[in-house]
Design a protein around this motif. Structure first.
Motif, mmCIF file in Angstrom:
data_model
loop_
_atom_site.group_PDB
_atom_site.id
_atom_site.type_symbol
_atom_site.label_atom_id
_atom_site.label_comp_id
_atom_site.label_asym_id
_atom_site.label_seq_id
_atom_site.Cartn_x
_atom_site.Cartn_y
_atom_site.Cartn_z
ATOM 1 N N ASN A 422 2.508 -3.009 8.071
ATOM 2 C CA ASN A 422 2.824 -2.084 6.975
ATOM 3 C C ASN A 422 2.834 -2.812 5.639
ATOM 4 O OD1 ASN A 422 3.110 0.071 8.731
ATOM 5 N ND2 ASN A 422 5.332 -0.223 8.982
ATOM 6 N N ASN A 426 0.302 -2.135 2.523
ATOM 7 C CA ASN A 426 0.803 -1.821 1.184
ATOM 8 C C ASN A 426 0.254 -2.790 0.144
ATOM 9 O OD1 ASN A 426 2.373 0.378 1.995
ATOM 10 N ND2 ASN A 426 4.098 -0.937 2.549
ATOM 11 N N ASN A 430 -1.460 -1.095 -2.668
ATOM 12 C CA ASN A 430 -0.587 -0.993 -3.836
ATOM 13 C C ASN A 430 -0.365 -2.316 -4.564
ATOM 14 O OD1 ASN A 430 -0.139 1.713 -3.000
ATOM 15 N ND2 ASN A 430 1.503 1.023 -1.620
ATOM 16 N N PRO A 435 5.944 0.494 -0.332
ATOM 17 C CA PRO A 435 5.082 1.686 -0.258
ATOM 18 C C PRO A 435 5.174 2.571 -1.501
ATOM 19 C CG PRO A 435 7.077 2.060 1.011
ATOM 20 C CD PRO A 435 7.158 0.654 0.499
#
Length: 448
Positions: A422, A426, A430, A435
Motif C-alpha cells: 500500500n 501510494n 501520490n 493515501p
C-alpha cells in the motif's frame, strides 16, 4: 630406530597439513560460489581498519569484561604459537629446545608463555561460567541449542587441556634438566624459565628419570597433536573466525552504514522514465551491455556476494548483533546472528553436495536459503537500523543479506506485506506513502 620418532612426527604433521589444505580449498570454493563484488578500493583505509579492529580488537573491548578476557586468550594464542614453531622444528630435526641458543631472550619467552598459559586458563574458566552458569541472555537464544552450544564448550575444554599439557610438559622438562638427564640437560645451565610450571614439581617428586621422560614425551606429543587437531577442527567450528576475521574486516563495507546499494538497471530505468526525451522502446546502443540481472535479489546462497558468504563463515556467534537488535528486543522472530548461522549452514549443505558429486555440480534438494532456513517473518521484522552491523566486532553485515532477500521477495515474487505494498502504491500514485492526493496535502493547515 633412532629416527623413528622423527619419521612418525613428520607423518603426523604432513597428514594434518594435507587435511587443513583440503579444507581451505573447500572453504575457498564455497565462498567463491557467491557473486562478484569489488572490495579492492581504498586499500590504505582497509589496512588501517584491519589493524585496528581485527588485530587491535578495538570493537571487542566495547564490552569490557568479555573484551579483556578475549584479548588475553587472543594474545596467548598468537604468542604461544612461537613455542609451537619450536616444537615442530624439534619434532622434525630430533632436537630439544632448539631456540635455547637465544639465552636470556629464550628464558623470557618461555616464562612469558607460562604466564600467558595461566591467564588463558583463568580466562577460559570465566568464559565457561559466563556461558553455562550466569544465564546471559545472548547465550540462551534457541539458535544456540545443540551443536553451537556444544561447539563453544568443546573449544573451552580443549584450550584447558592444551594449556595443562603445556605446563606439564615444561614441569617434567624442568625436573629432567635439574636431574641432569641426557638430551635434556645443557652445560649452559637451565634452558628456559618456568615461573608457573615449577609449582607442579611436587607432583613429580620421587619419579625416576625414565618415568619423567615418559611424562614429558607424552605431554609433548599430546600437546602438538592437540594443536594440529584444533587447527583442522576450525573448519567445522565457529572458531574459524580466528583465521577469517582479518580478511573479513579488510574487505568489509567502507560506505556509510545508511547507504544502500542500488541496482544500476533499476536506476537507469527510473532515469529513463523521468527523461521526457527518452524513447522507452529504443534498442540499446550498439556495444552497450544489457545490465539487467538474471535475478533480482537473493533467494539462495549462490545469489549472495562472496563477501557475504565469507562473513557467514567468519561469524563468531557471540550474539552482540542480536543483543542490540530492536526487533529481537521487542520479541520479534528476527535474530541477526541466526541469519548468519543459517547462511553458513545452507552454504555448507551446498558444499557437501559438491563434495559428493564428481561433476562438481550441487544436487537439486528442493531447498533454498529463503523459507528453507530463513523465514519471511524474520526478514520483514528488520527495521534496517544497522545496529547489528555496528555491534559486530569483525565487520559482518547481516543487514545486507536481509535486504537482498527482501529485494527478491518484492521484485521477483511481489510478496511484500500488504502494508508495504500500500505504501509503495501510494508513493507511485501520490509521491508519498500516505493515501492522500498531492493537492490535498496542506489541507490540515486550514483545520481548526
Amino acid at each position: 630406530m633412532q629416527f623413528l620418532p622423527q619419521i612418525l612426527f613428520v607423518a603426523v604433521f604432513a597428514f594434518a597439513v594435507y587435511f587443513f589444505v583440503r579444507n581451505v580449498k573447500r572453504l575457498k570454493r564455497n565462498i567463491n560460489l557467491g557473486k562478484d563484488v569489488n572490495r579492492n578500493d581504498r586499500k590504505k583505509e582497509r589496512l588501517n581498519k584491519m589493524l585496528r579492529v581485527a588485530l587491535g580488537q578495538s570493537k571487542m573491548v566495547t564490552k569490557p569484561i568479555a573484551g579483556a578476557l578475549h584479548v588475553i586468550v587472543y594474545v596467548g594464542f598468537v604468542i604461544i604459537n612461537i613455542e609451537v614453531l619450536e616444537i615442530i622444528l624439534d619434532g622434525i630435526l630430533g632436537t630439544h629446545r632448539l631456540f635455547s641458543f637465544l639465552g636470556p631472550v629464550y628464558n623470557f619467552l618461555i616464562g612469558s608463555f607460562e604466564v600467558l598459559a595461566l591467564l588463558v586458563l583463568l580466562s577460559v574458566i570465566i568464559f565457561w561460567i559466563r556461558r553455562n552458569v550466569m544465564n546471559i541472555k545472548r547465550f540462551l537464544s534457541k539458535e544456540l541449542k545443540g551443536w553451537p552450544k556444544n561447539d563453544a564448550n568443546y573449544i573451552l575444554y580443549f584450550e584447558v587441556v592444551l594449556m595443562l599439557l603445556f605446563l606439564t610438559m615444561n614441569a617434567a622438562d624442568y625436573q629432567l634438566q635439574l636431574n641432569g638427564a641426557q638430551h635434556y640437560a645443557s652445560e649452559a645451565g637451565i634452558m628456559g624459565a618456568f615461573p608457573v610450571s615449577q609449582y607442579l614439581l611436587p607432583a613429580l617428586d620421587g619419579l625416576s628419570t625414565s618415568t619423567l621422560i615418559v611424562v614429558e614425551r607424552a605431554a609433548w606429543w599430546l600437546h602438538i597433536i592437540g594443536i594440529l587437531f584444533f587447527l583442522n577442527y576450525l573448519y567445522y567450528s565457529k572458531h574459524l573466525h580466528i583465521l577469517l576475521a582479518f580478511p573479513n574486516v579488510y574487505f568489509s563495507n567502507l560506505k556509510p552504514k545508511g547507504e544502500f546499494r542500488n541496482l544500476e538497471s533499476v536506476t537507469n530505468e527510473v532515469k529513463m522514465m523521468m527523461d521526457p526525451n527518452a524513447d522507452p522502446f529504443a534498442e540499446p546502443a550498439e556495444g552497450e551491455d544489457d545490465d539487467i540481472p538474471e535475478k533480482f535479489g537473493a533467494s539462495d546462497v549462490t545469489d549472495l556476494s562472496w563477501f557475504q558468504l565469507l562473513s557467514s563463515y567468519t561469524c563468531t556467534e557471540c550474539g552482540r548483533c542480536t543483543a542490540e537488535c530492536p526487533a529481537n528486543q521487542t520479541g520479534k522472530k528476527l535474530s541477526p546472528r541466526k541469519i548468519m548461522m543459517d547462511t553458513r549452514d545452507r552454504l555448507e549443505s551446498v558444499g557437501e553436495s559438491l563434495n559428493k558429486n564428481s561433476d562438481h555440480q550441487p544436487e537439486n534438494d528442493d531447498k533454498k536459503l529463503l523459507d528453507g532456513y530463513i523465514s519471511r517473518e524474520e526478514l520483514w521484522a528488520c527495521t534496517t537500523c544497522n545496529a547489528c552491523v555496528e555491534a559486530c566486532p569483525v565487520g559482518i553485515d547481516p543487514l545486507s543479506i536481509i535486504m537482498d532477500m527482501r529485494q527478491y521477495l518484492v521484485m521477483e515474487e511481489s510478496a511484500a506485506p500488504a502494508e508495504l505494498n500500500n505504501a509503495m502504491t501510494n508513493i507511485e500514485n501520490n509521491a508519498a506513502p500516505w493515501p492522500y492526493n498531492q493537492q490535498d496535502r496542506l489541507n490540515w493547515v486550514n483545520e481548526s
